[in-house]
Design an enzyme around this catalytic site. Structure first.
Site, mmCIF file in Angstrom:
data_model
loop_
_atom_site.group_PDB
_atom_site.id
_atom_site.type_symbol
_atom_site.label_atom_id
_atom_site.label_comp_id
_atom_site.label_asym_id
_atom_site.label_seq_id
_atom_site.Cartn_x
_atom_site.Cartn_y
_atom_site.Cartn_z
ATOM 1 N N LYS A 228 82.793 -81.736 -11.215
ATOM 2 C CA LYS A 228 83.592 -81.440 -12.409
ATOM 3 C C LYS A 228 85.078 -81.694 -12.139
ATOM 4 O O LYS A 228 85.788 -82.281 -12.961
ATOM 5 C CB LYS A 228 83.370 -79.977 -12.816
ATOM 6 C CG LYS A 228 84.274 -79.462 -13.903
ATOM 7 C CD LYS A 228 83.994 -80.090 -15.240
ATOM 8 C CE LYS A 228 85.063 -79.699 -16.249
ATOM 9 N NZ LYS A 228 84.895 -80.330 -17.540
ATOM 10 N N CYS A 286 91.319 -77.747 -20.019
ATOM 11 C CA CYS A 286 90.729 -78.311 -18.793
ATOM 12 C C CYS A 286 91.683 -79.214 -18.024
ATOM 13 O O CYS A 286 91.960 -78.981 -16.850
ATOM 14 C CB CYS A 286 89.461 -79.080 -19.141
ATOM 15 S SG CYS A 286 88.139 -77.985 -19.669
HETATM 16 N N1 NAD Z 1 87.093 -75.966 -23.383
HETATM 17 C C1 NAD Z 1 86.584 -77.053 -22.834
HETATM 18 O O1 NAD Z 1 86.679 -78.145 -23.363
HETATM 19 C C2 NAD Z 1 85.829 -76.981 -21.508
HETATM 20 C C3 NAD Z 1 85.088 -78.099 -21.117
HETATM 21 C C4 NAD Z 1 84.368 -78.047 -19.939
HETATM 22 C C5 NAD Z 1 84.424 -76.911 -19.141
HETATM 23 N N2 NAD Z 1 85.170 -75.838 -19.525
HETATM 24 C C6 NAD Z 1 85.180 -74.654 -18.675
HETATM 25 O O2 NAD Z 1 84.311 -73.706 -19.257
HETATM 26 C C7 NAD Z 1 84.810 -72.381 -19.017
HETATM 27 C C8 NAD Z 1 84.982 -71.675 -20.351
HETATM 28 O O3 NAD Z 1 85.937 -72.376 -21.130
HETATM 29 P P1 NAD Z 1 86.186 -72.011 -22.651
HETATM 30 O O4 NAD Z 1 87.103 -73.047 -23.185
HETATM 31 O O5 NAD Z 1 84.901 -71.763 -23.338
HETATM 32 O O6 NAD Z 1 86.961 -70.614 -22.450
HETATM 33 P P2 NAD Z 1 87.176 -69.447 -23.559
HETATM 34 O O7 NAD Z 1 88.346 -68.674 -23.090
HETATM 35 O O8 NAD Z 1 87.174 -70.040 -24.914
HETATM 36 O O9 NAD Z 1 85.852 -68.563 -23.430
HETATM 37 C C9 NAD Z 1 85.612 -67.668 -22.399
HETATM 38 C C10 NAD Z 1 84.878 -66.450 -22.993
HETATM 39 O O10 NAD Z 1 84.443 -65.608 -21.945
HETATM 40 C C11 NAD Z 1 84.594 -64.254 -22.388
HETATM 41 N N3 NAD Z 1 84.604 -63.376 -21.206
HETATM 42 C C12 NAD Z 1 85.612 -63.154 -20.337
HETATM 43 N N4 NAD Z 1 85.206 -62.292 -19.369
HETATM 44 C C13 NAD Z 1 83.924 -62.001 -19.639
HETATM 45 C C14 NAD Z 1 82.953 -61.183 -18.992
HETATM 46 N N5 NAD Z 1 83.245 -60.531 -17.878
HETATM 47 N N6 NAD Z 1 81.722 -61.111 -19.547
HETATM 48 C C15 NAD Z 1 81.412 -61.774 -20.690
HETATM 49 N N7 NAD Z 1 82.287 -62.563 -21.341
HETATM 50 C C16 NAD Z 1 83.531 -62.687 -20.817
HETATM 51 C C17 NAD Z 1 85.893 -64.271 -23.158
HETATM 52 O O11 NAD Z 1 85.992 -63.155 -24.022
HETATM 53 C C18 NAD Z 1 85.769 -65.608 -23.910
HETATM 54 O O12 NAD Z 1 85.152 -65.444 -25.160
HETATM 55 C C19 NAD Z 1 86.105 -72.555 -18.234
HETATM 56 O O13 NAD Z 1 85.842 -72.440 -16.871
HETATM 57 C C20 NAD Z 1 86.521 -73.975 -18.570
HETATM 58 O O14 NAD Z 1 87.312 -74.544 -17.550
HETATM 59 C C21 NAD Z 1 85.850 -75.840 -20.708
#
Ligand code: NAD
Length: 460
Positions: A228, A286
């Site tokens: 990744k 990201c």
């Molecule tokens: N946004 C993108 O385009 C993308 C693409 C690929 C990978 N990622 C990766 O995926 C992961 C998530 O990204 P995202 O954009 O969805 O983030 P986000 O902040 O939108 O979502 C994260 C969620 O996790 C919840 N959360 C936090 N702590 C928690 C816990 N202890 N238990 C349960 N829920 C909990 C938060 O309330 C939030 O809703 C990150 O590591 C990011 O780097 C994101």
């Protein structure tokens, strides 16, 4: 009790998954979790979203999401309506599910280091309810080693069970791009790095049936974690290269997009060169952090890496560069920014999404707000509170009012709605000789010029 996806024969897992009898819990129902959960539910699986934010849970349970991603709102509404998607704050819900997919956030710390606190919290909460037979799949972007040296010991200590013996554990990076997330989830192969072969096979079976995609099984979770980071390091560096090419082409007054599309016809290493497109900046959750994860990783290994720092630095110059282009274009018309009316179209970090997290558009909007110009801002994808993270100015709800009498249109996100208005109509509404600065190179320069605009793209 979990019905044991882990530890069964391939044929049994296959039947379980094919019969859509395996429930899937999605922990962390933010951007990625909601896309994964809604798509899996739409494809027939019972999905339970688990999030610590009560507001997110409440929204989902009435069929709503605040995440502005094409097609997502409809999927959430429909899958909740038919009872296939629900959400809760209760980690106990994992016992009714065979697979647990974890997508909590991994932000950047003040010293550009990865913060994995949410992963730790989620792992402790999960571990308390883990049952023999569960398959846990981590998808958050993490530094190599996280699955095996952070998540595994927490799950084992909290549950008294052993990974690879009693329950399955794997890292499968999420590689979809916002704006195309719903489609990409069911078209991009999934990389699987598991703690043992049975976990790997359970994941591959899930992805094959649940999303209809192939898996690329690598030797262990660390490799998958590094995949990744390698992907995003490549994207950020590639765009940095396109952006520097664009700066050179601007000075030479040649079209960078023609250079790039012709350059991309050269085969190299088995596939054509693939230089990406220059733009007013790189943002989002990201690309702004993952190269720094690599930089931090290098430091922790005693290495001094140049590439991640360089790509980030180059891409971070683009908003100021874009503002500089605007200043020059207006000066060429005998105008100054402070005496002009400027209409900004699009403030999301990329086209066709409403996500403003770490958006480069904010830097341009800040400079415009400081300049004292008369400013209007329009973005049909971005809702109230999200918009307030970018601009103090209330958004103008319709494009025609936003561009009225403008001396310059500045496109910072090239949403498809902007293409629904005829360029001739926009030209009628704006001041004579209006500057059209296309920060996303999403318009046809010849068409914009033919409509009467003074058009300029990034590198064209
Ligand atoms: N946004 C993108 O385009 C993308 C693409 C690929 C990978 N990622 C990766 O995926 C992961 C998530 O990204 P995202 O954009 O969805 O983030 P986000 O902040 O939108 O979502 C994260 C969620 O996790 C919840 N959360 C936090 N702590 C928690 C816990 N202890 N238990 C349960 N829920 C909990 C938060 O309330 C939030 O809703 C990150 O590591 C990011 O780097 C994101």
């Amino acid at each position: 009790m979990a019905r044991s996806a882990f530890g069964r024969s391939d044929a049994e897992i296959d039947l379980l998954v094919r019969g859509m009898r395996s429930g899937i819990a999605v922990v962390g129902f933010g951007y990625i979790g909601t896309v994964i959960g809604a798509v899996l539910a739409d494809r027939g699986w019972p999905v339970t979203g688990i999030d610590v934010r009560q507001s997110v849970v409440d929204d989902i349970n009435v069929g709503k999401t605040s995440i502005a991603e094409p097609g997502l709102g409809e999927l959430v509404a429909e899958t909740v309506r038919i009872g296939r998607l629900r959400a809760t704050t209760d980690f106990g819900a994992i016992v009714d599910n065979d697979f647990v997919i974890v997508n909590v956030g991994t932000p950047l710390g003040p010293d550009y280091e990865p913060i994995v606190d949410d992963i730790k919290d989620a792992a402790w909460a999960l571990g308390e309810h883990l049952q023999p037979g569960h398959v846990v799949i981590l998808k958050s972007t993490v530094p190599p080693g996280t699955t095996e040296t952070l998540v595994r010991p927490i799950l084992e200590e909290a549950s008294g069970l052993r990974a690879g013996v009693d329950f399955g554990l794997a890292f499968c990076p999420e590689r979809l791009a916002e704006g195309q997330a719903v489609h990409e989830l069911t078209s991009i192969p999934v990389v699987v790095g598991a703690v043992d072969e049975r976990s790997a096979r359970a994941c591959a079976t899930l992805w094959r049936h649940a999303l209809g995609v192939d898996s690329v099984i690598v030797d262990d979770p660390r490799i998958a974690e590094m995949v990744k980071l390698a992907d995003n390091m490549w994207v950020d560096l590639n765009i940095a290269m396109a952006n520097e090419l664009a700066k050179v082409c601007d000075k030479l007054e040649i079209d960078a997009l023609q250079v790039i599309s012709a350059a991309n016809t050269m085969p190299k290493g088995g596939s054509p060169v693939n230089i990406l497109r220059p733009s007013m900046g790189v943002g989002g959750y990201c690309l702004t952090k993952d190269p720094w994860f690599v930089n931090h990783l290098g430091e922790s290994l005693g290495l001094h890496l140049e590439i991640p720092r360089t790509s980030r630095t180059v891409n971070d110059t683009m908003p100021a560069y874009t503002y500089g282009l605007l200043t020059q274009l207006l000066a060429d018309q005998g105008k100054t920014i402070e005496n002009s009316k400027i209409a900004v179209l699009g403030i999301a970090f990329k086209n066709n999404t409403g996500d403003c997290r770490l958006t480069p558009t904010k830097y341009v909007v800040d400079l415009l707000e400081e300049s004292g110009c008369q400013l209007s801002v329009h973005d049909p994808w971005v809702a109230g509170e999200e918009a307030e993270t970018v601009t103090k100015i209330p958004l103008t709800p319709d494009i025609e009012t936003a561009v009225k009498d403008a001396d310059a249109l500045v496109v910072l996100a090239g949403h498809r709605e902007f293409h629904h208005v005829l360029l001739g109509r926009l030209a009628e509404l704006t001041a004579a000789g209006c500057v059209f600065l296309d920060g996303r190179n999403s318009f046809d320069p010849a068409a914009a010029r033919a409509a009467g605009f003074v058009y300029k793209g990034i590198g064209r």
